[in-house]
Design a protein around this motif. Structure first.
Motif, short mmCIF file in Angstrom:
data_model
loop_
_atom_site.label_atom_id
_atom_site.label_comp_id
_atom_site.label_asym_id
_atom_site.label_seq_id
_atom_site.Cartn_x
_atom_site.Cartn_y
_atom_site.Cartn_z
N ASP A 146 15.06 10.05 17.52
CA ASP A 146 15.09 11.53 17.28
C ASP A 146 13.69 11.54 17.47
O ASP A 146 13.18 13.21 17.09
CB ASP A 146 14.98 11.58 15.65
N THR A 147 13.90 11.43 18.99
CA THR A 147 12.50 12.09 19.52
C THR A 147 12.35 12.83 20.08
O THR A 147 13.19 13.80 20.15
CB THR A 147 12.22 11.21 21.14
N ASP A 148 10.85 13.94 20.27
CA ASP A 148 10.81 15.32 20.33
C ASP A 148 10.25 15.14 22.09
O ASP A 148 10.03 15.93 22.24
CB ASP A 148 10.59 16.05 19.65
N ARG A 149 10.13 14.28 22.53
CA ARG A 149 9.36 14.33 23.55
C ARG A 149 10.24 14.40 24.41
O ARG A 149 10.70 12.73 25.41
CB ARG A 149 8.48 12.79 23.31
N PRO A 150 10.38 14.96 25.80
CA PRO A 150 12.20 15.45 26.71
C PRO A 150 10.75 14.18 27.62
O PRO A 150 12.92 13.50 27.78
CB PRO A 150 10.70 16.45 27.68
N GLY A 151 10.57 13.34 28.21
CA GLY A 151 10.09 12.80 28.81
C GLY A 151 10.91 11.06 28.26
O GLY A 151 12.04 10.46 29.27
N ILE A 152 11.00 10.73 27.04
CA ILE A 152 11.26 9.97 26.94
C ILE A 152 12.69 10.28 26.47
O ILE A 152 14.46 9.28 26.61
CB ILE A 152 10.55 9.54 25.07
N ALA A 153 13.52 11.29 26.34
CA ALA A 153 14.87 11.69 25.76
C ALA A 153 15.45 11.45 27.08
O ALA A 153 16.61 10.90 26.71
CB ALA A 153 14.88 13.45 25.41
N ALA A 154 15.19 12.09 27.93
CA ALA A 154 15.27 12.12 29.53
C ALA A 154 15.65 10.60 30.07
O ALA A 154 16.52 10.20 30.84
CB ALA A 154 14.62 12.70 30.72
N LEU A 155 14.58 9.49 29.43
CA LEU A 155 14.75 7.69 29.74
C LEU A 155 15.78 7.51 29.36
O LEU A 155 16.37 6.48 29.68
CB LEU A 155 13.58 6.84 29.16
N ILE A 156 16.02 7.48 27.90
CA ILE A 156 17.43 7.06 26.99
C ILE A 156 18.79 7.58 27.79
O ILE A 156 19.44 6.71 27.57
CB ILE A 156 17.03 7.79 25.15
N SER A 157 18.44 8.91 27.97
CA SER A 157 19.87 9.33 28.88
C SER A 157 20.42 8.71 30.02
O SER A 157 20.88 8.34 30.48
CB SER A 157 19.83 10.66 29.42
N ALA A 158 19.20 8.04 30.90
CA ALA A 158 19.36 8.16 32.13
C ALA A 158 19.46 6.34 31.92
O ALA A 158 20.25 5.92 32.86
CB ALA A 158 18.31 8.49 32.67
N SER A 159 18.86 5.67 30.58
CA SER A 159 19.87 3.99 30.79
C SER A 159 21.16 3.78 30.12
O SER A 159 21.55 3.48 29.42
CB SER A 159 18.67 3.89 29.37
N GLY A 160 21.46 5.79 29.91
CA GLY A 160 23.08 5.36 29.07
C GLY A 160 23.38 5.01 28.11
O GLY A 160 24.21 4.16 27.35
N LEU A 161 22.02 5.17 27.68
CA LEU A 161 21.68 5.23 25.31
C LEU A 161 21.57 6.03 24.63
O LEU A 161 21.78 6.42 23.53
CB LEU A 161 20.35 4.53 25.10
N ASP A 162 22.81 7.42 25.06
CA ASP A 162 22.72 9.06 24.17
C ASP A 162 23.63 8.40 22.65
O ASP A 162 22.68 9.26 22.06
CB ASP A 162 23.26 9.73 24.92
N ASP A 163 24.26 8.01 22.69
CA ASP A 163 25.12 7.61 21.83
C ASP A 163 24.85 6.69 21.48
O ASP A 163 25.67 6.30 20.46
CB ASP A 163 26.74 8.48 21.91
N LYS A 164 23.79 6.05 21.57
CA LYS A 164 24.29 4.65 20.65
C LYS A 164 22.52 4.67 20.33
O LYS A 164 21.89 5.11 20.61
CB LYS A 164 23.47 3.04 21.73
N PRO A 165 22.59 2.95 18.89
CA PRO A 165 21.28 3.01 18.23
C PRO A 165 20.35 1.99 19.14
O PRO A 165 20.32 1.76 20.39
CB PRO A 165 22.15 1.73 16.96
N ILE A 166 19.18 2.85 18.82
CA ILE A 166 17.78 2.64 19.61
C ILE A 166 17.40 1.16 19.06
O ILE A 166 16.70 1.29 17.89
CB ILE A 166 17.13 3.16 19.65
N THR A 167 17.42 -0.17 19.94
CA THR A 167 16.39 -1.39 18.78
C THR A 167 15.47 -2.12 20.13
O THR A 167 15.82 -2.03 20.98
CB THR A 167 18.15 -1.85 18.90
N VAL A 168 15.09 -2.59 19.39
CA VAL A 168 14.76 -3.71 20.37
C VAL A 168 15.28 -4.02 21.40
O VAL A 168 14.56 -4.40 22.64
CB VAL A 168 13.82 -4.82 19.49
N GLY A 169 16.56 -4.49 21.34
CA GLY A 169 16.89 -5.18 22.55
C GLY A 169 17.41 -4.05 23.69
O GLY A 169 16.81 -4.68 24.75
N ASN A 170 18.07 -3.05 23.38
CA ASN A 170 18.03 -2.23 23.89
C ASN A 170 16.78 -1.70 24.64
O ASN A 170 16.08 -0.77 26.54
CB ASN A 170 19.01 -0.46 23.11
#
Length: 676
Positions: free
Chosen positions: A248-272
């Motif tokens: 639930d990040t409010d950091r634009p850079g991390i949110a963009a990195l999560i999106s670019a990695s294809g993880l928008d709708d996926k749980p954030i795990t150690v593996g991801n």
């Protein structure tokens, strides 16, 4: 191939933990295996999300905080001097962001991986002096920068070192040296990453760990996972809190990195984080552009964040393409010269390879062959290399044995880096293998299985119990279970035969297991075979329902003793590379005519062979792997077969031969008999 080992269980201790703490049998088993036995250890491991020790337990932390505070108060220009990997990048962004928030006059500096290398250097110090820097604070480096810090002192620049690497005998003459591995450092927890040490400095400056975690746990989590430190103690706190923040990040850079990695709708795990986010942060460092990763973590502009994240994603794609091209070139080298991978230490060099990716390539080759590996990037005049080892072989010591051939070297038992003149590569290959022969019996790469599991016990209840062990990572690996004596009912190729779905059965219980990155052609088994599987268990959410998912880590024939197979193969490899084994071991790989006939008949009836060499064991009962290797080598020498063996498979075709062939005339048979 890896040696399979099943961890010993102390059933009495498991029962005690289960009864005393009221937890499930599977959770008690995992805790006992991980040597987490006392109430304090169990509660800290399973439930602690807040407690972090005082930063002032660490030697010189008070000095460091006082010097940084004085610089902030006096408006001195501070430089946060970082590193180009994920730990160094996050350490830099973390401390820079915090210092900027409290009003410091601060800049950051990341050295170029290829142009400058790791750590402080004089040219960088000169650059910082020209900018007016009065205080350097190193993060994830500095403990070895003795001469560089002396040079900074001569220019009137103070340095505060924060690092987590092992100190050398001589410590730098810095204003403060914060490193938990100093012999007289009283801190209790010694396994922090560079970003963890930087966070402790922030605690010393700020005083409230919980407020800092609320604001910075996401960045600390990225660096902690990226540096593959043990996820125990304080690191578990960082990662638990950080995974929540990343989700639930409010950091634009991390949110963009999560999106670019294809993880928008996926749980954030150690593996991801490990396999999606961290590689993108690391990729720019491998290609010489680490500042982009720091800027991504610092920016408040969503548009800039999206642009940088897109660049990191394309850099990661470029890195993977470079890595793939090098692996393809290595495959060709091995096919042309099989002795490269039969040596005790595999040393492979290539002209024009990128130094920033050879460490990843070395890891891949080590996983395939189960041996220490050094991959060398050669520019025609000078070369840089990175190596990875197996547990039990001290790679840094082996490299140091070759010091007279090297320009620089360093590392630890499991990994090493070095540079040398190109003309010395061949001599280095010989000398490091000389060390390996003197070392004695080489250790095996192992696959550690936590415990055997009957298929009927695979359930959501077990997975829910195991979830308390998360987050998984170094020091707390994802549990590996052994499914033994499973009969293959069906094999279904998926995604253009890139992956396989295996339908297995035992005692009337069916199990579906996924095997990724293996095609049906590469898979060494068929319907009806009885196999053992090393698996990870996960929860799969599909259409609003939860299902147990079985992910295969490794497969072997149920009749197979992996240790015996590896030992037998290594006797052949030693013989083939000029290291003469003892007579008993040699006699055990000398085939008779019946062995030759059995292998030849199978190859003829099968139309050759196009899978891994060791998979022939499944088709030729009672013939050891070493004998199979000798038979194939003899057949090749006698012109009976054509054989090329690469990274993924062995291709054997039979030649037309008229008349009888004298098997005893093969050079390898004569060599064995000559030694006997």
């Amino acid at each position: 191939m890896k040696q399979w080992t099943v961890k010993p269980l102390n059933k009495a201790e498991i029962n005690r933990i289960q009864n005393e703490y009221g937890i499930s049998p599977i959770l008690a088993t995992m805790l006992q295996i991980r040597n987490i036995n006392t109430r304090e250890e169990i509660e800290d491991f399973l439930y602690n999300e807040t407690e972090i020790a005082s930063p002032f337990e660490i030697k010189d932390m008070k000095k460091a905080a006082e010097r940084v505070s004085r610089a902030v108060e006096n408006g001195e220009l501070i430089c946060v001097y970082g590193d180009y990997d994920a730990d160094g990048v996050t350490s830099t962004a973390l401390l820079y962001s915090y210092l900027e928030t409290i009003g410091a006059n601060v800049i950051f500096y990341i050295p170029s991986r290829e142009a400058e290398g790791y750590g402080m250097n004089r040219k960088a110090v000169d650059t910082l002096k020209s900018k007016g820097v009065e205080l350097i604070v190193t993060v994830d480096n500095g403990i070895a920068a003795v001469s560089e810090i002396d040079y900074a002192n001569s220019l009137g620049i103070d340095t505060v070192v924060t690092d987590h690497h092992t100190p050398q005998e001589t410590l730098p003459n810095a204003a403060a040296v914060v490193d938990l591995h100093q012999k007289d450092c009283p801190s209790r927890f010694k396994h922090l990453s560079g970003v963890g040490v930087a966070f402790k400095l922030m605690m010393a400056l700020e005083g409230d760990a919980d407020v800092l975690l609320e604001n910075y746990a996401d960045i600390v989590c990225l660096g902690t996972i990226g540096d593959i430190v043990e996820l125990k103690g304080e690191n578990r706190v960082f990662v638990k809190r950080g995974l929540q923040s990343l989700s639930d990040t409010d950091r634009p850079g991390i949110a963009a990195l999560i999106s670019a990695s294809g993880l928008d709708d996926k749980p954030i795990t150690v593996g991801n984080v490990s396999f999606q986010l961290v590689p993108r942060i690391n990729a720019v460092g491998r290609l010489g552009r680490s500042e982009n990763s720091v800027r991504l973590l610092l920016t408040d502009d969503p548009d800039e964040a999206e642009q940088i994240a897109g660049k990191l994603d394309s850099d990661n794609y470029e890195r993977k393409k470079i890595e793939s091209d090098i692996l393809e070139e290595i495959d060709k080298k091995i096919k042309n010269n099989p002795l490269l991978v039969q040596r005790r230490v595999i040393v492979i060099d290539g002209l024009g390879w990128r130094p920033g990716v050879v460490g990843i390539v070395a890891s891949r080759i080590k996983e395939i062959y189960g041996k220490p590996v050094i991959v060398i990037a050669d520019d025609g005049k000078n070369a840089k290399a990175s190596g990875r080892s197996v547990e039990g072989f001290p790679l840094h010591t082996a490299v140091a044995y070759c010091a007279d051939l090297l320009q620089h070297h360093g590392g630890h038992p499991m990994a090493a880096g070095l540079s040398l003149e190109s003309k010395n590569i061949a001599a280095f290959r010989e000398k490091i293998n000389e060390f390996a022969v003197k070392f004695g019996e080489m250790p095996f790469d192992t696959l550690n299985i936590d415990c055997k599991l009957k298929p009927e016990f695979i359930s959501l209840d077990i997975l829910d119990d195991l979830s308390l062990l998360q987050p998984y990572g170094a020091g707390n690996p994802t549990p590996v279970f052994g499914l033994y004596n499973m009969k293959i009912r069906d094999i279904t190729p998926l995604k253009d035969d890139k992956h396989l779905k295996l339908l297995l059965t035992r005692d009337g219980v069916d199990v579906t297991a996924m095997l990724y990155n293996t095609s049906s052609r590469e898979f060494g088994f068929k319907r009806g075979d009885v196999i053992d599987l090393a698996v990870n268990l996960e929860i799969n959410n599909y259409n609003g329902k939860r299902y147990p998912s079985v992910k295969t880590a490794d497969v072997k024939d149920s009749r197979e003793d992996t240790r015996a197979v590896i030992e037998s193969g290594r006797v052949f490899e030693d013989l083939n590379t000029g290291v003469i084994p003892d007579r008993q071991k040699l006699s055990e790989i000398l085939p008779d005519r019946a062995d030759f006939a059995a292998v030849y008949r199978f190859l003829r009836s099968n139309g050759g062979w196009h899978k891994k060499t060791e998979a022939l064991l499944n088709e030729t009962e009672n013939i050891s792997y070493g004998k199979i290797r000798v038979i194939l080598e003899a057949m090749k020498q006698l012109g009976l077969i054509e054989m090329t063996e690469g990274i993924k498979q062995c291709d054997i075709t039979l030649n037309s031969v008229s008349g009888k062939v004298d098997l005893e005339s093969a050079a390898i048979i004569r060599k064995i008999k000559g030694e006997l």
